[in-house]
Design a protein around this motif. Structure first.
Motif, PDB file in Angstrom:
ATOM      1  N   GLN A  64       0.828  -1.211   0.000  1.00  0.00           N
ATOM      2  CA  GLN A  64       0.000   0.000   0.000  1.00  0.00           C
ATOM      3  C   GLN A  64       0.856   1.252   0.000  1.00  0.00           C
ATOM      4  O   GLN A  64       2.054   1.201   0.266  1.00  0.00           O
ATOM      5  CB  GLN A  64      -0.969  -0.027   1.177  1.00  0.00           C
ATOM      6  N   VAL A  65       0.209   2.355  -0.305  1.00  0.00           N
ATOM      7  CA  VAL A  65       0.956   3.607  -0.406  1.00  0.00           C
ATOM      8  C   VAL A  65       1.356   4.074   0.989  1.00  0.00           C
ATOM      9  O   VAL A  65       0.517   4.196   1.887  1.00  0.00           O
ATOM     10  CB  VAL A  65       0.109   4.699  -1.087  1.00  0.00           C
ATOM     11  N   ALA A  66       2.653   4.319   1.175  1.00  0.00           N
ATOM     12  CA  ALA A  66       3.148   4.814   2.456  1.00  0.00           C
ATOM     13  C   ALA A  66       3.107   6.335   2.496  1.00  0.00           C
ATOM     14  O   ALA A  66       2.623   6.937   3.448  1.00  0.00           O
ATOM     15  CB  ALA A  66       4.573   4.313   2.693  1.00  0.00           C
ATOM     16  N   PHE A  67       3.640   6.964   1.471  1.00  0.00           N
ATOM     17  CA  PHE A  67       3.546   8.429   1.363  1.00  0.00           C
ATOM     18  C   PHE A  67       3.785   8.824  -0.084  1.00  0.00           C
ATOM     19  O   PHE A  67       4.186   7.990  -0.902  1.00  0.00           O
ATOM     20  CB  PHE A  67       4.533   9.138   2.302  1.00  0.00           C
ATOM     21  N   THR A  68       3.528  10.079  -0.374  1.00  0.00           N
ATOM     22  CA  THR A  68       3.644  10.585  -1.738  1.00  0.00           C
ATOM     23  C   THR A  68       4.240  11.983  -1.680  1.00  0.00           C
ATOM     24  O   THR A  68       4.265  12.615  -0.628  1.00  0.00           O
ATOM     25  CB  THR A  68       2.263  10.621  -2.414  1.00  0.00           C
ATOM     26  N   TRP A  90      -0.545   2.195 -14.364  1.00  0.00           N
ATOM     27  CA  TRP A  90      -0.546   1.060 -13.450  1.00  0.00           C
ATOM     28  C   TRP A  90       0.882   0.743 -13.022  1.00  0.00           C
ATOM     29  O   TRP A  90       1.763   0.561 -13.864  1.00  0.00           O
ATOM     30  CB  TRP A  90      -1.157  -0.172 -14.113  1.00  0.00           C
ATOM     31  N   PHE A 115      -1.386  -1.153  -8.879  1.00  0.00           N
ATOM     32  CA  PHE A 115      -1.956   0.030  -8.238  1.00  0.00           C
ATOM     33  C   PHE A 115      -2.028   1.145  -9.262  1.00  0.00           C
ATOM     34  O   PHE A 115      -1.105   1.351 -10.042  1.00  0.00           O
ATOM     35  CB  PHE A 115      -1.077   0.455  -7.054  1.00  0.00           C
ATOM     36  N   LYS A 116      -3.129   1.896  -9.207  1.00  0.00           N
ATOM     37  CA  LYS A 116      -3.342   2.974 -10.181  1.00  0.00           C
ATOM     38  C   LYS A 116      -2.790   4.288  -9.646  1.00  0.00           C
ATOM     39  O   LYS A 116      -3.351   4.876  -8.724  1.00  0.00           O
ATOM     40  CB  LYS A 116      -4.839   3.111 -10.467  1.00  0.00           C
ATOM     41  N   VAL A 117      -1.685   4.713 -10.197  1.00  0.00           N
ATOM     42  CA  VAL A 117      -1.140   6.016  -9.795  1.00  0.00           C
ATOM     43  C   VAL A 117      -1.830   7.105 -10.614  1.00  0.00           C
ATOM     44  O   VAL A 117      -2.694   6.833 -11.430  1.00  0.00           O
ATOM     45  CB  VAL A 117       0.396   6.058  -9.941  1.00  0.00           C
ATOM     46  N   ASP A 118      -1.439   8.363 -10.379  1.00  0.00           N
ATOM     47  CA  ASP A 118      -2.258   9.463 -10.902  1.00  0.00           C
ATOM     48  C   ASP A 118      -2.001   9.800 -12.361  1.00  0.00           C
ATOM     49  O   ASP A 118      -2.803  10.488 -12.974  1.00  0.00           O
ATOM     50  CB  ASP A 118      -2.108  10.708 -10.029  1.00  0.00           C
ATOM     51  N   SER A 119      -0.899   9.337 -12.911  1.00  0.00           N
ATOM     52  CA  SER A 119      -0.532   9.646 -14.293  1.00  0.00           C
ATOM     53  C   SER A 119       0.293   8.483 -14.799  1.00  0.00           C
ATOM     54  O   SER A 119       0.767   7.656 -14.019  1.00  0.00           O
ATOM     55  CB  SER A 119       0.276  10.944 -14.312  1.00  0.00           C
ATOM     56  N   VAL A 166      -6.707   8.246 -21.621  1.00  0.00           N
ATOM     57  CA  VAL A 166      -6.560   7.361 -20.460  1.00  0.00           C
ATOM     58  C   VAL A 166      -5.662   7.925 -19.379  1.00  0.00           C
ATOM     59  O   VAL A 166      -5.652   7.400 -18.272  1.00  0.00           O
ATOM     60  CB  VAL A 166      -6.016   5.969 -20.861  1.00  0.00           C
ATOM     61  N   THR A 167      -4.915   8.979 -19.675  1.00  0.00           N
ATOM     62  CA  THR A 167      -4.099   9.520 -18.602  1.00  0.00           C
ATOM     63  C   THR A 167      -3.904  11.016 -18.782  1.00  0.00           C
ATOM     64  O   THR A 167      -4.233  11.578 -19.829  1.00  0.00           O
ATOM     65  CB  THR A 167      -2.745   8.784 -18.484  1.00  0.00           C
ATOM     66  N   THR A 225       4.402  12.783  -9.532  1.00  0.00           N
ATOM     67  CA  THR A 225       4.254  12.446  -8.117  1.00  0.00           C
ATOM     68  C   THR A 225       5.103  11.239  -7.765  1.00  0.00           C
ATOM     69  O   THR A 225       5.122  10.252  -8.488  1.00  0.00           O
ATOM     70  CB  THR A 225       2.766  12.149  -7.792  1.00  0.00           C
ATOM     71  N   TYR A 247       5.511   8.051  -5.553  1.00  0.00           N
ATOM     72  CA  TYR A 247       4.742   7.103  -4.743  1.00  0.00           C
ATOM     73  C   TYR A 247       5.719   6.191  -4.026  1.00  0.00           C
ATOM     74  O   TYR A 247       6.609   5.628  -4.673  1.00  0.00           O
ATOM     75  CB  TYR A 247       3.829   6.253  -5.625  1.00  0.00           C
TER      76      TYR A 247
END
Ligand SMILES: O=C(O)c1cc(C(=O)O)c2c(n1)C(=O)C(=O)c1cc(C(=O)O)[nH]c1-2
Ligand SMILES: O=C(O)c1cc(C(=O)O)c2c(n1)C(=O)C(=O)c1cc(C(=O)O)[nH]c1-2
Lengths: 581, 581
Positions: A51-55, A492, A507-511, A568-569, A574, A576
């Motif tokens: 899971q995401v810890a920080f960004t 992804w 996991f789907k990141v933002d871009s 799609v993007t 960022t 991750y």
């Protein structure tokens, strides 16, 4: 699923098999460029709960190709132009910023960057972070304080010279090269004194032997690389002066052989009819003496390159048995579509096996070392040649593979694309594009454009491949947990079983992802995995550069294949960082 | 920790207590603007294991104030300028983009936006998404297909007119107002036909009664609001024409009383010496007939406003017992620093209690309704007046509070700041700033600048407060799980126990948060929480606008207090969606 070879596994050379320190201090991870970590807390069983810890936002929505580094309790993240370097404090919750360093590169550099305003990352050595800026400076920054130690200007953006590569630091020298092969820049590599930033040596990749640092110790394996001033004589008169052969990709270093390895970019211009001859020393691999720059051997993957096949991809140094004998090799998935296994002491090509559907080339002659071009696909001025595979960005581009010290397999993020190409006559005007080709790219057989392949080096064949809709433009990461990581241009981030190729987690990141995944042991003792999102680069310029999708020739023909990427993007930037719960 | 009052809890009015549909279709959540969801899967016990489900980049690194909406299986996200609307498909893994709609607003609008190029969100009604664009258009988009239904131009950026607010849609009308109080724009609110985008009525907030839609049915509670053409006579000659009173904040609607509530912005210019008089109808609250625009009552929180105290903050409609009798009230945490409880049928102020350390005001006279200014803090031309609290952005700005239907408490994200102010003489030139004040802001008592307060409306006092280093510029969200959410400008998204104020969970997003958290039930039946990261707005303009931190008067004096923000966060623009594992 094919079975792995029963031959002994290739292995990383001893200098790359130090006890895992849990850091990731240079983009290649080690001088052999295996991009493998011996951390194994994250494994094939538990990776599904990552899971995401920080960004952290780089603050710049352009292509993010940089590898997040970790040294001690600090993470270093470098943005695309304006090339801001951030230090994040991993010892504190949420990894807050320690400092940021802004080299303030000239804005006009953006106008002469060929392929988005990317940077492939900083590198760490001896308490300092070194990186290049788009306006062709190299900087050294105090890793603790963020203070600039030195900053050296190495190129002139008015001549189309930029820098995007990650330096390699060894023996108190910073090895860096110039970009600009699409602007007729004459390529070079330099060594700077790591303490002062002063140039120690500079070697060009075209022109007279003296400039190229070819001397008595130059012993290429193949005859076609032997002779005086080939960097002049394999070109039409003076054409070598705008001949490309830039150095914008990956360097490796063998401390035992004391050899520095680097590739050279495509000859300029793209249109091959402008430059009859082999166009030495473009589109090949040099082994050089890091102390003096002296060339030791050279191998040209694409003599008289027809299709922009820069040879700057990763150079992975391995030890392996070859026909019963131990060999120190260099493994190199080339833009040409061949996976080269080369003796890194001599430059002899041991094998060159295709990892991409090919129409433009038929093979590599291991006697002469020469690639065999399919004459039907050779560019002719003012005629559209169709179905050339691979394309101008090659079977794979700069984004690096990873080699697992455990499975002995190579994990190659690459493409499956073809193109139509029309050569036209270009003019050299300093600081403007010098290309001479109209290109349109499209998906290769099967309709998908990306492939993630586990490659058995011994047998020279793929073990498994994951197809992806878009070209793969992210690097790969291999870990001792038998999990390999990569990202896709539609955003992804994926964890794959290193042996079976099963996708274990995504996991789907933002871009879209075009960065280099890294892993490290945090100050809390836990394993983390880091990746930058932010689509762009040549393949993603349609999004990061807001290109009009109606013009298929935009981004030198890549736009034609990438129209759907806009649906799609979105642009991003960022960091991750993932961990187990 | 103080004990809650034993009086009966205030409650949301019946029209806002419909069975929870798991959607979040308008930024206010309901017409009473309680921003409360009856979802309770995420609760005080399990919220600690909340994790990121997916993310999405808005593609724009400017202040992200917008509320992510969810209607059916689709999420709608609106970016700051250029105001791109994205639809994400929640029924598919990773919530891929369904479509994007780009209204292509005029780039020059960026030059006349007072406070970053923000937008407070789209709103949904009857199969359409409605939103404003920075260049003062309102658009209606088909929520299914992303096709534009209509687009209406309502203002002129050459006169400094922009739009940043979220429309409210009721009775087939789209209610919207104009921004530009810092440019001498004459404020108004309009109703557009939701089907055609045609204007149905338009009411100004300065000028003759006819323009203001003041007629026989206008029954303000206080004498000072009674009289003919006060929108003209409480100004120096013609000054009302550049008098501000814009409508850029929150609207609420009571379908039972059939009243639309909206605030009005500060009078222009800031320098009060330019405009002797009460400056009606700026800095107050109107109740209007939504069908005709007719004013029903008005209450002025800051007659002859001294300090840029726009009164556009959220207007929360509640039912409660007041001195033993049931009352329909409107609860409003004002920029003045008072929490107003107002009878929403009549406009009578029932109480006005301070929620911020105050020096510039001493109280509100409940007989006359008039705020009591401290004459020592009144601006004088060309003299620096020090220690004015609250500051120009007020005790709190636009970022909305939430009211929990369960705890009966109000959760107020607000500030703790003071300022020095020097009035200077401004000139009105259309399309240029019309301010006349040099301001420098700094932290209030205690040194922190942000506070998140649980407020007991009955007693008119805080129950608990969480201090934050930076001003709170994000909205709040209350849920039936007794968890309230808000974000900080240094990038922490926090979940707090609704009763005790204990921070139960926090997550570091990539950039500071100034958005509005929302929650919904996904197509999988699970509860999700959504927030946009991306620092900016007035408070964060130092980062989003790359302001030079050496100039404390930048961003109208906010930069002085926010220098450190540059050291802790970066620009961004990412949607984060969280869920339980
Ligand atoms: O010839 C050159 O100097 C040069 C430079 C670069 C670069 O610096 O990014 C690229 C290329 N060529 C190139 O051929 C190429 O495919 C490419 C892809 C990218 C990228 O970052 O996505 N850069 C470059
Ligand atoms: O008077 C106006 O018309 C006007 C407009 C806006 C706006 O539209 O964003 C703000 C303000 N005033 C204002 O006073 C203010 O504090 C403010 C903060 C913000 C923000 O988004 O951070 N906008 C505005």
């Amino acid at each position: 699923l094919l079975a792995q070879s029963t031959l002994p596994q290739p292995s990383a050379p001893p200098f790359a098999v130090t006890p895992e320190d849990g850091q990731w201090s240079i983009p290649q991870k080690n001088f052999a460029s295996t991009r493998y970590s011996d951390l194994s807390e994250i494994n094939t069983d538990n990776v599904k709960s990552l899971q995401v810890a920080f960004t952290f936002s780089t603050g710049v929505n352009k292509g993010q190709e940089s590898a997040p580094l970790v040294v001690g309790g600090t993470m270093y993240v470098l943005s695309p132009y304006p090339n801001i370097l951030y230090a994040l404090d991993l010892t504190r919750p949420g990894a807050p910023m320690k400092w940021q360093y802004n080299p303030k590169p000239a804005a006009a550099a953006q106008g002469v960057a060929c392929c988005d305003v990317v940077n492939r990352g900083p590198t760490f050595a001896n308490g300092r972070i070194f990186f290049t800026t788009l306006d062709a400076h190299v900087v050294a920054v105090n890793a603790e304080t963020g203070e600039e130690v030195w900053k050296t200007k190495l190129g002139d953006i008015n001549r189309g010279e930029t820098m995007t590569m990650a330096p390699l630091v060894a023996k108190d020298k910073v090895f860096v090269g110039i970009s600009g092969g699409e602007y007729g820049v004459r390529g070079w590599i330099q060594a700077l004194d790591a303490n002062t930033g002063q140039s120690v040596w500079k070697a060009y990749n075209t022109g007279p032997d003296q400039d190229v640092k070819i001397g008595p110790n130059f012993k290429p394996f193949y005859d076609s690389d032997k002779g005086k001033d080939l960097g002049v004589t394999t070109w039409p008169a003076d054409a070598w002066q705008q001949g490309g052969g830039t150095v914008w990709g990956w360097l490796s270093y063998d401390p035992d052989l004391n050899l520095l390895y680097h590739g050279t970019g495509n000859p300029g211009p793209w249109n091959p009819n402008q430059r009859p001859g082999d166009n030495k020393w473009t589109a090949g691999i040099f082994a050089r003496d890091p102390d003096t720059g002296e060339a030791r051997w050279f191998y040209q993957t694409a003599p008289h390159d027809l299709h922009d096949w820069d040879n700057i991809n990763e150079l992975i140094l391995l030890d392996m048995e070859w026909e019963g004998k131990p060999r120190k090799v260099l493994v190199h998935p080339g833009r040409t579509g061949f996976l080269y296994v080369i003796d890194r002491t001599t430059g002899e090509v041991l094998s060159a096996k295709p990892f991409h559907a090919l129409t433009a080339v038929t093979g590599v002659d291991l006697q002469t070392g020469r690639i065999q071009y399919n004459s039907e696909k050779e560019p002719v001025n003012n005629r559209v040649i169709r179905d050339i595979c691979p394309t101008a960005p090659g079977a794979k581009d700069w984004n690096p593979s990873a080699f697992s010290h455990k499975t002995g397999l190579l994990y190659i993020p690459h493409m499956n694309m073809c193109m139509d190409w029309e050569s036209v006559e270009p003019n050299y005007i300093a600081g403007t594009p010098y290309v001479g080709a109209e290109v349109r790219m499209y998906p290769g057989p099967g309709g998908h454009m990306g492939e993630f392949t586990a490659w058995d080096i011994r047998e020279g064949k793929e073990l498994w491949t994951i197809n992806e809709r878009f070209p793969l433009w992210s690097g790969a990461l291999a870990t001792a947990g038998d999990v390999v990581f990569y990202g896709t241009m539609d955003g992804w981030f994926k964890a794959v079983h290193a042996r079976s190729g099963e996708v274990l987690w995504q996991f789907k990141v933002d871009s879209g992802i075009i960065g280099q995944p890294t892993t490290y042991r945090g100050p809390d003792g836990k394993q983390y995995v880091a990746i930058l999102s932010g689509v762009g680069g040549w393949a993603g310029a349609i999004v990061s550069g807001d290109l009009d999708p109606r013009d298929g020739t935009a981004a030198k023909g890549f736009a034609n294949a990438m129209r759907e990427l806009k649906n799609v993007t979105t642009k991003g930037g960022t960091l991750y960082v993932f961990k187990l719960p």
